[in-house]
Design a protein around this motif. Structure first.
Motif, short mmCIF file in Angstrom:
data_model
loop_
_atom_site.label_atom_id
_atom_site.label_comp_id
_atom_site.label_asym_id
_atom_site.label_seq_id
_atom_site.Cartn_x
_atom_site.Cartn_y
_atom_site.Cartn_z
N CYS A 80 0.81 -1.22 0.00
CA CYS A 80 0.00 0.00 0.00
C CYS A 80 0.84 1.28 0.00
O CYS A 80 0.36 2.33 -0.42
CB CYS A 80 -0.96 -0.01 1.18
N TYR A 117 -0.45 5.54 -1.82
CA TYR A 117 -0.72 6.91 -1.31
C TYR A 117 -0.01 7.98 -2.15
O TYR A 117 -0.66 8.94 -2.57
CB TYR A 117 -0.35 7.01 0.18
N GLU A 172 -3.33 -6.46 -1.25
CA GLU A 172 -3.93 -5.37 -0.48
C GLU A 172 -5.02 -4.66 -1.25
O GLU A 172 -4.92 -4.46 -2.47
CB GLU A 172 -2.87 -4.33 -0.07
N CYS A 182 -6.29 0.21 4.79
CA CYS A 182 -5.88 -0.88 3.90
C CYS A 182 -6.25 -2.22 4.51
O CYS A 182 -6.28 -2.37 5.73
CB CYS A 182 -4.39 -0.81 3.56
#
Ligand code: 5GP
Ligand code: ZN
Length: 393
Positions: free
Chosen positions: A209, A213, A255, A358
């Motif tokens: 993850c 972002y 994820e 997540c």
């Protein structure tokens, strides 16, 4: 090996963190186990050449500091299902199986039988993503130091970091190393002088993850929540904590990442937990959803883990497992509030700082749980589980 017993009161809620973290006190610590029966104390096994006194004082100091900096929390179990039956196989049997190759250092390769199971698990994850219209992403297996610094990973998990570096652009340096390797088929000096190497610019990624972002840096999301999914190998240095295929240096993580307002993400996480319970019920695995915390580098950041607990930021799906804790976390459901949204300036459609969360499925761990609960003979696995995984008769 020589034993060392340290008598010190360790509260039950810290047993796991202490057992995980104690190896980072010294590389001469080969084994460590909190004496849960006696209610206090830790039993260590040290290398023969270890300095017992100095290790005792280091470990004692580290445990005292850990206790001081922690906040007590209660068990928070949201849900429990399935019946715990006797385990059908143990870690040693799994590691000895002909269907995988263990290479030490937390590395494992799977042969066709287990690879097919992992592929089926991946497919289940992909179906889950499709059902919530998560968008697919592919991201690199390395991340720059600056990037992970912005994600606040470096200070929180320094023990798990693996640096990547290269030779400097200099033929004489590169040739010298190659020449040295040419001459031997065994040992190679893998600690070239620092001046031959570039500064450590990158790290192996510890989770998938972290690349999502910054992908949205400076952007306003076009929906709430925006869901992204990605899969890949993740790397966490585990020192002597590597065991079976349930704690590896290189493991496969699927994820689904959510970006949006706090309320939608709360609801999204509830939905993801419900879906996961259904999947694991189909797979014939009993389990529970319980509050948890990340293995922050204990003494330094124990406040963070207890903060996570207090605010219910992390839930894990735990399956009964023949390890010390008696359970294994195979998936996690995390909320980060507005941390990444602020760091990477991500906004919701209504122009508020985005929150993120997540959900991670550890594919190796799920395989490990299946083998432990259903045995090594796939023919004997429960019918519903076989169907869910598409195992042919
Ligand atoms: P988290 O980011 O919550 O620590 O990890 C997400 C998931 O990755 C865990 O629930 C677990 O399934 C998997 N995972 C974490 N650490 C390891 C590890 O050391 N080995 C393996 N095989 N899986 C791991
Ligand atoms: Zn994550």
């Amino acid at each position: 090996m020589k034993p060392l017993r340290i008598d010190i009161e360790i509260p039950a809620f810290l047993h796991r963190d202490v057992e995980h973290g104690v190896f980072y006190c010294s590389e001469k610590i080969l084994e460590g186990r909190v004496d849960r029966d006696a209610g206090s104390g830790i039993d260590l096994e040290l290398a023969d050449d270890a300095d017992t006194e100095s290790i005792e004082s280091t470990v004692r100091g580290w445990i005292e500091q850990t206790i001081q900096r922690s906040l007590r929390y209660e068990d928070d179990v949201l849900q429990e299902w399935g019946e715990a039956a006797p385990f059908r196989s143990e870690t040693e049997e799994i590691l000895a199986s002909k269907d995988l190759k263990v290479m030490g250092n937390g590395l494992v390769s799977y042969g066709p039988r287990y690879t097919r199971i992992l592929q089926s698990l991946l497919e289940i994850c992909e179906q889950l993503s499709a059902s919530v219209e998560a968008e697919p992403f592919m991201t690199p297996a390395v991340a720059t130091v600056e990037h992970l610094q912005r994600c606040d990973f470096l200070a929180q998990f320094p023990q798990a970091i693996s640096f990547v570096t290269h030779f400097r652009e200099d033929h004489s340096v590169i040739d010298r190393f190659a020449e040295q390797c040419r001459g031997t088929d065994g040992a190679v000096d893998c600690q070239p002088p620092a001046e031959h190497l570039k500064p450590f610019g990158m790290l192996l990624r510890p989770a998938v993850c972290y690349h999502i972002y910054p992908y949205f840096e400076g952007e306003t999301l076009d929906r709430d929540p925006y869901l992204a999914c990605a899969v890949g190998d993740c790397f966490r240095y585990e020192s002597r904590n590597t065991t079976g295929i349930d704690r590896l240096f290189d493991f496969r993580l699927y994820e689904i990442v959510g970006l949006g307002s706090d309320e939608t993400l709360q609801r999204w996480r509830e939905g993801m937990i419900a879906e996961a319970v259904e999947i694991f019920t189909d797979l014939g695995l009993p389990g529970r959803i319980a509050g948890s915390n990340d293995p922050f580098f204990a003494a330094g950041s124990i406040l963070k883990s207890t903060f996570q607990r207090a605010h219910a930021l992390k839930y894990e799906l735990e399956v009964p497992f023949p390890n010390r804790e008696g359970r294994l976390a195979v998936a996690s459901f995390n909320l980060h509030r507005d941390f990444f949204g602020t760091r990477f300036d991500i906004q919701t459609p209504s122009r508020e700082v985005a929150s993120t969360g997540c959900v991670g499925y550890g594919l190796d761990r799920i395989l490990s749980a299946l083998l432990v609960h259903h045995g090594l003979d796939l023919e004997q696995w429960p019918q519903r589980c076989r169907e869910r995984l598409g195992i042919r008769a």
